[in-house]
Scaffold this active site. Structure first.
Site, PDB file in Angstrom:
ATOM      1  N   ASP A 153       0.837  -1.207   0.000  1.00  0.00           N
ATOM      2  CA  ASP A 153       0.000   0.000   0.000  1.00  0.00           C
ATOM      3  C   ASP A 153       0.870   1.254   0.000  1.00  0.00           C
ATOM      4  O   ASP A 153       0.659   2.182   0.790  1.00  0.00           O
ATOM      5  CB  ASP A 153      -0.954  -0.024   1.207  1.00  0.00           C
ATOM      6  N   GLN A 263      -2.947  -5.198   6.204  1.00  0.00           N
ATOM      7  CA  GLN A 263      -2.793  -4.100   7.167  1.00  0.00           C
ATOM      8  C   GLN A 263      -3.704  -4.387   8.354  1.00  0.00           C
ATOM      9  O   GLN A 263      -4.920  -4.246   8.246  1.00  0.00           O
ATOM     10  CB  GLN A 263      -3.142  -2.759   6.502  1.00  0.00           C
ATOM     11  N   ARG A 293       3.051  13.035  10.079  1.00  0.00           N
ATOM     12  CA  ARG A 293       1.756  12.927   9.379  1.00  0.00           C
ATOM     13  C   ARG A 293       1.052  11.690   9.922  1.00  0.00           C
ATOM     14  O   ARG A 293       1.492  10.564   9.701  1.00  0.00           O
ATOM     15  CB  ARG A 293       1.965  12.802   7.875  1.00  0.00           C
ATOM     16  N   ASP A 295      -1.273   9.117   9.769  1.00  0.00           N
ATOM     17  CA  ASP A 295      -2.020   8.471   8.695  1.00  0.00           C
ATOM     18  C   ASP A 295      -3.333   7.864   9.208  1.00  0.00           C
ATOM     19  O   ASP A 295      -3.358   7.218  10.249  1.00  0.00           O
ATOM     20  CB  ASP A 295      -1.143   7.364   8.100  1.00  0.00           C
ATOM     21  N   GLU A 337      -4.064  13.353   8.955  1.00  0.00           N
ATOM     22  CA  GLU A 337      -4.585  12.925   7.662  1.00  0.00           C
ATOM     23  C   GLU A 337      -5.998  12.423   7.952  1.00  0.00           C
ATOM     24  O   GLU A 337      -6.210  11.283   8.348  1.00  0.00           O
ATOM     25  CB  GLU A 337      -3.744  11.821   7.030  1.00  0.00           C
ATOM     26  N   HIS A 406      -0.942  11.729  -3.258  1.00  0.00           N
ATOM     27  CA  HIS A 406      -0.703  10.384  -3.786  1.00  0.00           C
ATOM     28  C   HIS A 406      -1.986   9.556  -3.829  1.00  0.00           C
ATOM     29  O   HIS A 406      -2.002   8.482  -4.412  1.00  0.00           O
ATOM     30  CB  HIS A 406       0.326   9.689  -2.901  1.00  0.00           C
ATOM     31  N   ASP A 407      -3.047  10.031  -3.151  1.00  0.00           N
ATOM     32  CA  ASP A 407      -4.283   9.252  -3.102  1.00  0.00           C
ATOM     33  C   ASP A 407      -5.230   9.647  -4.230  1.00  0.00           C
ATOM     34  O   ASP A 407      -5.036  10.653  -4.918  1.00  0.00           O
ATOM     35  CB  ASP A 407      -4.957   9.436  -1.739  1.00  0.00           C
ATOM     36  N   ARG A 531      -3.800   4.112  -8.280  1.00  0.00           N
ATOM     37  CA  ARG A 531      -3.233   5.356  -7.744  1.00  0.00           C
ATOM     38  C   ARG A 531      -1.784   5.522  -8.204  1.00  0.00           C
ATOM     39  O   ARG A 531      -1.247   6.624  -8.212  1.00  0.00           O
ATOM     40  CB  ARG A 531      -3.290   5.352  -6.209  1.00  0.00           C
TER      41      ARG A 531
END
Ligand code: GLC
Length: 657
Positions: A153, A263, A293, A295, A337, A406-407, A531
């Site tokens: 990911d 994950q 950051r 996540d 985020e 990036h998403d 992506r």
């Protein structure tokens, strides 16, 4: 979540316990760092004590002795303070004097994957001149800690938080990069994944091997009873590749996996998870990272019957982490985020009934979505309505403003906002997906649908900013005029990102108009995740053309440089001062005003139209004390008396003379 009387008693007990520890903490710190540092550290503990003890009590007080827990966490914090390198302590001191350093107009961010940008972290160090040329002072290097092997990911499946991905380098390389950035008065942002680890992380492996301590680090269920109940109300993040929110693991059971099946969600109801992740944060902070950051922050706490995001406990976790990290590393900033609705989003910046320090900065997802919506519809009214409705953020915090990351782009258009401007919300979201995937008749965009969810009709979008602005399509047909228009669109969008209010983030390659990566699916790790089409490798041959004004690269690069330069010189563009959306007679023009008590007023205009638009003096004059002057604009902007005429996709920055 309201405290019980017994919570208050226990909280007071925890505070007394910590207070009683302070003399020994002070003498321990004084021995290694001297009296002054010791006094400062104890002052920080006192300052943050309430904000650590209260949330810990509410989170864990009913199952755990919070006095003992706080003592244990403070030990970690003091250890981290003692091992914090002197260079970082010096930066801490500067930031304690100037805690709003990240709000300055000169702060401009750049986001890249180390590998894709420059091969390795050491490679990135050798590209800092390039970033400085762009006016960049804040660098977000995408996930760089050691991921699992195979699909990961994009690095968000971490197998070891204390090691750098060996393909990118070592911890020493990360420290060297941070030090080089600091020498240039730049800062470093790194991702910290709090919600989950890779299925191959040692904690997960221990859980799988039957270790009860680590088994309690994750959320595991013996059968489908509980997962079925939870899934009734939980949205699917990756319906294509990882449907549902649970994965069956042989010998263990059903493991909570919000994202990909590899994950594993951590169980934050367990105070040991809190302690382990705090320790991880302190470790990363001490390597020289300025901005963590956080996540997927909204997902940390699960509750049946909800969408599993933004639960009150998530905020308590972040508040307690904030207070504890601030004791050891007061210069470190938390970035949320949280790609959630605007009302929820502001709470991550501490805007609760009463202010509670939480994250310092957060992505302004709403602005990003609204820029694309306005671009496709040639209409800024939805943007104006929805942005205007957002609550003000606390003065010490800031947005991160961005156009692409990036998403994928999810169409966070609220029904209420759409109705307010006469749009059918579902139809508008569907139009945006059609438009940006290029299937809408006449669309200039070349994106692709990401994770179509037939159940909800949700179709998110992948694609580089340039491709979504029409540059890829224009180049395919060799149409110079269309190329010119696509460049104008991209710069116009960035003119808003650089002026709206917050830290602007430039996504790697946008400064050169990099196209979608045609080879994105060649890498077996990336198959199925489109992506990667907007995460192309840096094209250094294209970058070499950046000084040639006759090229696309030259035009884009120079435009972004001028935006950065002009921004740095305008006090009104600091983060932390409000943004007011103005009404104009034109539905195409997005107009915003910024003001700082010590600087000239600022108005930014952006024309989302294929034709010219005008903004009259009735809108402009009341914003300024004197006659406004044009500070920066696209080509073809004309001052018509105190009014302004903008060409197709034109933009202008005006400030008091
Ligand atoms: C964040 C990241 C995204 C990732 C997800 C799970 O949303 O931006 O790329 O897939 O978290 O870690």
């Amino acid at each position: 979540m309201s405290p019980l009387p017994s919570d208050r008693v226990r909280r007071a007990h925890a505070r007394d316990t910590v207070q009683a520890l302070l003399p020994s903490v002070q003498s321990r710190v004084a021995q290694s760092l001297g009296e002054l540092e010791a006094e400062a550290l104890v002052a920080r503990i006192r300052q943050h004590l309430f904000d650590m003890v209260e949330p810990l009590q509410l989170l864990y007080g009913r199952t755990t002795d919070v006095a003992a827990l706080t003592g244990r966490l403070l030990d970690l914090v003091v250890d981290a303070a003692l091992e914090r390198p002197p260079g970082l302590r010096r930066i801490d001191r500067r930031r304690e004097v100037d805690p709003r350093w990240f709000q300055r107009s000169r702060v401009i961010g750049y986001v890249c994957y180390a590998g894709r940008f420059a091969g390795t972290l050491d490679g990135v160090r050798h590209k800092l001149d390039y970033l400085a040329e762009l006016g960049v002072t804040y660098l977000h290097v995408m996930p760089l800690l050691k991921p699992r092997e195979g699909a990961n990911d994009g690095g968000y499946a971490v197998a070891d938080y204390r090691q750098v991905d060996p393909r990118l380098g070592t911890m020493a390389d990360l420290e060297a990069l941070a030090a080089d950035l600091h020498d240039r008065d730049m800062s470093l942002c790194v991702d910290l994944v709090l919600n989950h680890t890779a299925a191959e992380h040692p904690w997960a492996l221990a859980a799988r091997a039957g270790d009860p301590t680590y088994r309690r680090f994750y959320r595991v269920f013996p059968d489908r009873t509980a997962p079925d109940r939870y899934e009734r109300t939980m949205p699917e993040v990756f319906p294509d590749t990882s449907p549902g929110s649970f994965t069956h693991v042989e010998g263990l059971g059903w493991v909570w996996t919000t994202f990909e099946s590899f994950q594993w969600d951590l169980d934050w109801t367990n105070p040991d998870v809190f302690a382990a992740m705090l320790d991880t944060m302190l470790f990363v902070a001490n390597r020289g990272v300025d901005v963590l950051r956080l996540d997927a922050a909204p997902f940390l706490w699960k509750r049946e019957g909800t969408d599993g995001q933004n639960q009150p406990e998530v905020h308590l976790i972040l508040q307690a982490l904030r207070a504890l990290v601030a004791v050891a590393a007061p210069g470190v900033v938390f970035k949320a985020e949280a790609i959630v609705s605007p009302d929820q989003l502001v709470t991550y910046l501490g805007a609760h009934e009463g202010f509670r320090p939480e994250c310092d900065i957060a992505y302004n997802n709403q602005l990003m979505v609204m820029l694309w919506s306005s671009l496709a519809s040639r209409d800024s009214r939805l943007a104006t309505a929805s942005l205007r409705r957002m609550r003000e953020i606390p003065p010490g915090t800031a947005w991160v403003t961005y156009l692409r990351c990036h998403d994928d782009i999810g169409w966070a258009v609220s029904d209420e906002d759409a109705h307010r401007v006469g749009l059918d919300p579902a139809a508008h979201r569907s139009f945006l997906s059609d438009y940006f995937s290029g299937v809408h008749p006449g669309s200039f965009a070349r994106g692709r649908v990401f994770q179509h969810n037939p159940r909800t009709g949700d179709r998110r979008i992948s694609g580089t900013a340039a491709a979504l602005c029409g540059l890829d399509a224009a180049r395919e047909t060799g149409d110079d005029e269309a190329v010119d228009i696509a460049v104008r669109r991209l710069v116009m969008l960035y003119s808003v990102v650089y002026s709206y209010g917050g830290i602007p983030l430039l996504y790697m390659g946008d400064e050169l108009g990099l196209p979608n990566d045609p080879h994105w699916a060649d890498d077996p790790e990336h198959v199925g995740d489109n992506r990667w089409m907007h995460r192309p490798p840096m094209d250094w041959a294209a970058a070499a053309r950046r000084h040639d004004p006759a090229t696309v690269e030259g035009r884009l690069f120079a435009s972004l440089q001028s935006l950065a330069r002009a921004r740095a010189g305008l006090l009104a563009l600091r983060a932390g001062t409000g943004t007011t959306l103005l009404d104009t007679a034109s539905r195409h023009v997005l107009a915003l005003r910024r003001r700082h008590p010590r600087g000239p007023a600022f108005v930014g205009l952006a024309n989302f139209s294929d034709g010219p638009s005008e903004v009259g003096e009735d809108v402009l004059l009341p914003q300024f004390t004197a006659r406004p002057e044009l500070r920066l604009s696209s080509d073809g902007v004309r001052l018509t008396g105190p009014g302004v005429r903008l060409p197709a996709w034109g933009w202008a920055w005006l400030a008091d003379h």
